[in-house]
Design a protein around this motif. Structure first.
Motif, PDB file in Angstrom:
ATOM      1  N   ASP A  39       1.019  -1.309  -0.097  1.00 28.88           N
ATOM      2  CA  ASP A  39      -0.056  -0.138  -0.132  1.00 28.88           C
ATOM      3  C   ASP A  39       1.083   1.557   0.064  1.00 28.88           C
ATOM      4  O   ASP A  39       1.701   1.583   0.225  1.00 28.88           O
ATOM      5  CB  ASP A  39      -1.275  -0.183   0.607  1.00 28.88           C
ATOM      6  N   PRO A  40       0.163   2.390  -0.431  1.00 24.45           N
ATOM      7  CA  PRO A  40       1.249   3.510  -0.075  1.00 24.45           C
ATOM      8  C   PRO A  40       1.956   3.965   0.809  1.00 24.45           C
ATOM      9  O   PRO A  40       2.947   4.336   0.725  1.00 24.45           O
ATOM     10  CB  PRO A  40      -0.043   4.315  -1.098  1.00 24.45           C
ATOM     11  N   VAL A  41       1.066   4.111   2.228  1.00 21.60           N
ATOM     12  CA  VAL A  41       1.981   4.513   3.307  1.00 21.60           C
ATOM     13  C   VAL A  41       3.000   3.478   3.737  1.00 21.60           C
ATOM     14  O   VAL A  41       3.762   4.377   3.864  1.00 21.60           O
ATOM     15  CB  VAL A  41       0.734   4.301   4.316  1.00 21.60           C
ATOM     16  N   SER A  42       3.159   1.537   3.232  1.00 18.40           N
ATOM     17  CA  SER A  42       3.920   1.387   3.486  1.00 18.40           C
ATOM     18  C   SER A  42       4.933   1.476   2.264  1.00 18.40           C
ATOM     19  O   SER A  42       6.187   1.482   2.645  1.00 18.40           O
ATOM     20  CB  SER A  42       3.433  -0.630   3.226  1.00 18.40           C
ATOM     21  N   ARG A  43       4.994   1.789   1.294  1.00 18.17           N
ATOM     22  CA  ARG A  43       5.538   2.206   0.512  1.00 18.17           C
ATOM     23  C   ARG A  43       6.226   3.267   1.021  1.00 18.17           C
ATOM     24  O   ARG A  43       7.454   3.670   0.842  1.00 18.17           O
ATOM     25  CB  ARG A  43       5.749   2.060  -0.943  1.00 18.17           C
ATOM     26  N   ALA A  44       5.415   4.372   1.143  1.00 16.79           N
ATOM     27  CA  ALA A  44       6.048   6.140   1.656  1.00 16.79           C
ATOM     28  C   ALA A  44       7.362   6.244   2.669  1.00 16.79           C
ATOM     29  O   ALA A  44       8.072   6.494   3.337  1.00 16.79           O
ATOM     30  CB  ALA A  44       5.033   6.334   2.127  1.00 16.79           C
ATOM     31  N   SER A  47      10.620   4.384   1.867  1.00 13.33           N
ATOM     32  CA  SER A  47      11.119   5.572   0.896  1.00 13.33           C
ATOM     33  C   SER A  47      11.698   6.577   1.533  1.00 13.33           C
ATOM     34  O   SER A  47      12.693   7.190   1.770  1.00 13.33           O
ATOM     35  CB  SER A  47      10.601   5.679   0.128  1.00 13.33           C
ATOM     36  N   GLN A 206      -1.887   2.809  10.518  1.00  7.74           N
ATOM     37  CA  GLN A 206      -2.573   2.761   9.480  1.00  7.74           C
ATOM     38  C   GLN A 206      -3.915   1.070  10.375  1.00  7.74           C
ATOM     39  O   GLN A 206      -3.714   0.464  10.999  1.00  7.74           O
ATOM     40  CB  GLN A 206      -1.843   1.609   9.137  1.00  7.74           C
ATOM     41  N   GLU A 209      -6.164  -3.511   7.064  1.00  5.94           N
ATOM     42  CA  GLU A 209      -6.549  -3.925   5.909  1.00  5.94           C
ATOM     43  C   GLU A 209      -7.330  -4.702   5.123  1.00  5.94           C
ATOM     44  O   GLU A 209      -8.237  -5.050   6.219  1.00  5.94           O
ATOM     45  CB  GLU A 209      -5.140  -4.214   4.334  1.00  5.94           C
TER      46      GLU A 209
END
Length: 231
Positions: A39-44, A47, A206, A209
């Motif tokens: 998901d975008p938050v995990s990737r952010a 990063s 978060q 899911e």
């Protein structure tokens, strides 16, 4: 300072976890998605951690509980000098086969082989929830010991209300294996990290899911640099 020896109970617990992950390793590697599909938050969060450790120039990053090496490889793709550590010899075999250009070692996060202040980063990505809460202070202390002053930690885990589950997991059509899992409140984890000497720089929470039962907390933390404690 040398790593603190494990007591007999902790050693037995680690042996059981090692055996279970050896059993499910091949199916786990096929079942678990690549980090780029998270998901975008995990990737952010990954990063942000990668940017912090890559820019620090303090040393390599240890991905503790690396499994088949997918996250280790993902960090490398983000410019991090990363290597993986896992209890399971079978997981390490799979990681080395899939990523022959990277370094992977069999080892325990409770007694890292890295010297004092040798690492620029430590990543614990869904890898500490099998540890009984009483063992967390030692493990967090090991992370702190091995990190250079100014080094960064990212810990991501599911959280709950002091929950302990013993379940049998299977991945795909593979053989099941028993695992103990512990879900602690996010504030308790934060307190343990702070008592280990870390300064928490960011925290995420978060919602579960779809199909999951527990929220996920992420903790970006830093080992204070010498300058941070100067009068």
């Amino acid at each position: 300072m040398n790593p603190t020896p494990l007591d007999e109970h902790a050693g037995a617990h680690l042996d059981a976890t090692r055996q279970s992950y050896d059993t499910v390793a091949a199916d786990y590697a096929r079942f678990v998605e690549d980090p780029g599909a998270l998901d975008p938050v995990s990737r952010a969060v990954l990063s942000a951690f990668a940017e912090l450790v890559a820019s620090s120039g303090l040393g390599p990053t240890a991905d503790v509980g690396c499994g088949p090496g997918k996250v280790t490889a993902y960090l490398t793709g983000l410019g991090v000098s990363a290597f993986g550590i896992d209890l399971s010899p079978r997981m390490i075999e799979l990681a080395r086969t899939a990523h022959p250009d990277l370094r992977f070692e069999v080892g325990s996060m409770a007694a890292l082989e890295s010297g004092d202040g040798e690492l620029g980063g430590v990543l614990a990505f869904y890898s500490t929830h099998h540890l009984p809460p009483a063992e967390l202070p030692q493990v967090y202390g090991e992370f702190h010991r091995a990190l250079a002053p100014g080094g960064h930690l990212l810990l991501v885990t599911r959280v709950g209300e002091e929950e302990h589950q013993r379940r049998t997991y299977g991945y795909g059509d593979g053989d099941p294996a028993p695992f103990d899992s512990y879900r602690l409140p996010a504030e308790r984890i934060a307190g343990l990290l702070e008592r280990a000497g870390f300064a928490i720089t960011a925290q995420t929470l978060q919602a579960p899911e779809e199909g999951a039962k527990r929220p996920v907390a992420g903790f970006l933390a830093r080992k204070p640099a010498v300058d941070d404690t100067a009068p």
